[in-house]
Scaffold this active site. Structure first.
Site, PDB file in Angstrom:
ATOM      1  N   GLY A   1      32.910  46.043  32.108  1.00 16.88           N
ATOM      2  CA  GLY A   1      34.293  46.260  32.535  1.00 16.88           C
ATOM      3  C   GLY A   1      35.070  44.966  32.660  1.00 16.88           C
ATOM      4  CB  ALA A   2      34.547  41.712  31.010  1.00 15.36           C
ATOM      5  CG  ASN A   3      38.763  46.129  29.800  1.00 10.69           C
ATOM      6  OD1 ASN A   3      37.643  46.541  30.099  1.00 10.69           O
ATOM      7  ND2 ASN A   3      39.862  46.830  29.989  1.00 10.69           N
TER       8      ASN A   3
ATOM      9  N   GLY B   1      41.231  43.838  35.774  1.00 13.39           N
ATOM     10  CA  GLY B   1      40.929  43.855  37.202  1.00 13.39           C
ATOM     11  C   GLY B   1      39.867  42.869  37.635  1.00 13.39           C
TER      12      GLY B   1
ATOM     13  CB  SER C   1      33.131  50.522  46.967  1.00 20.36           C
ATOM     14  OG  SER C   1      34.234  50.982  47.719  1.00 20.36           O
TER      15      SER C   1
ATOM     16  CE1 TYR D   1      34.476  54.266  43.474  1.00 14.31           C
ATOM     17  CE2 TYR D   1      35.119  54.456  45.788  1.00 14.31           C
ATOM     18  CZ  TYR D   1      34.890  53.684  44.663  1.00 14.31           C
ATOM     19  OH  TYR D   1      35.066  52.323  44.714  1.00 14.31           O
TER      20      TYR D   1
END
Length: 303
Positions: free
Chosen positions: A22-24, A26, A151, A177
């Site tokens: 998810g490096a693209n 945020g 989280s 979640y």
């Protein structure tokens, strides 16, 4: 080491190799900037290659000599995870940091390619599978680390082992979640136990970003999802600050296996070590989740 840990405290990472899922955007984008800025080669593992290439350009605008690779990884597909890991391991000689960062929050009901509830499937099982495939390379790299992004939402989380996918109970987007984020910490604990007992030169650690302003949660159509964008800008900290606990867990010398980092004041503040919830420290649940995850993915990394 400064009293308030920042990216300037990251040691020289020249010659080190990191994967960031998810490096693209945020947090993942900020983590990539931090690691690349310290000299690491960062593999940006993302589902959308166009967005990943655009993100890589953003990193290079800040870190002119950044060593980056963009590779496709869809955590909602065990086949994609296996393909990514196989291709990476085929020409890799080391893996110093496996940054399991990517995640989804409060989605509408859906399932992955393999039929798993999407949040549990992507946030936990996808990263479990990725880690399992890469365990041999991690164990061959002295001082390597697996860093899992959890989280503060793990605290209200409960494991529904009798119905992990919400197949037999009413689907709750936030409950699903919270379960997935609790799973991240139970997975970290079980993984650390196995690294330690096998004598591997690898540790498993975790982090959370507090309340950080990202696009996370905006995919869902619930009332609270729609409130995240306007209220998030007011009450959250930046993604750059939110990424610091993860970066500290990934890079600070002397970090102990099983450590957990987050903002000093839970929702915001400087990165510090903290203690997970009591449920996240339940060793029996950690072992049960590990066994269930092996069964669901048909992967047995320490067998």
């Amino acid at each position: 080491m400064s009293q308030h840990w920042t990216t300037t405290d990251i040691p020289d990472l020249s010659g080190r190799v990191a994967i960031v899922t998810g490096a693209n955007a945020g947090l993942g984008l900020e983590i990539t900037k931090g690691l690349a800025g310290a000299g690491a080669t960062v593999v940006m593992a993302c589902r959308n290659l166009d967005k990943a290439e655009a993100a890589a350009a953003q990193v290079r605008a800040v870190v002119s000599d950044a060593s980056l690779e963009v590779r496709r990884l869809d955590l909602a597909s065990l086949a994609s995870v296996a393909s990514f890991a196989e291709e990476f391991a085929a020409d890799a000689t080391r893996l110093d940091i496996l940054g399991n960062n990517a995640g989804l929050m409060a989605l509408d009901r859906s399932t992955t390619d393999d039929g798993f509830e999407t949040q549990f499937g992507v946030n936990h099982l996808g990263h479990f599978a990725l880690t399992a495939h890469l365990v041999p390379l991690l164990r061959a790299t002295e001082g390597s680390r697996v860093v899992n992004m959890s989280s503060m939402g793990h605290r209200p989380g409960r494991m529904h082992f009798e119905d992990l996918m919400f197949d037999h109970h009413r689907y709750q987007r936030w409950g699903a979640y919270f379960q997935s984020k609790l799973s991240n910490l139970l997975f970290t604990a079980a993984l650390q136990t196995r690294f330690a007992s096998s004598g591997a030169p690898t540790i498993a650690v975790a982090a959370h970003p507090g309340a950080s302003h990202t696009d996370l949660g905006t995919e869902g159509t619930g009332a609270l999802n729609r409130m995240l964008e306007p209220f998030g800008k007011v009450f959250s900290q930046s993604a750059a600050v939110g990424a610091l606990p993860f970066l500290r867990a990934a890079t600070e010398p002397g970090v102990k296996g099983g450590a957990y980092y987050g903002p000093r004041y839970l929702v915001r503040g400087h990165a510090v070590a903290e203690t997970p919830s009591r449920r996240a420290r339940n060793s029996a649940d950690a072992e049960l989740l590990w066994n269930v995850s092996e069964s669901l993915t048909d992967l047995h990394p320490f067998a």
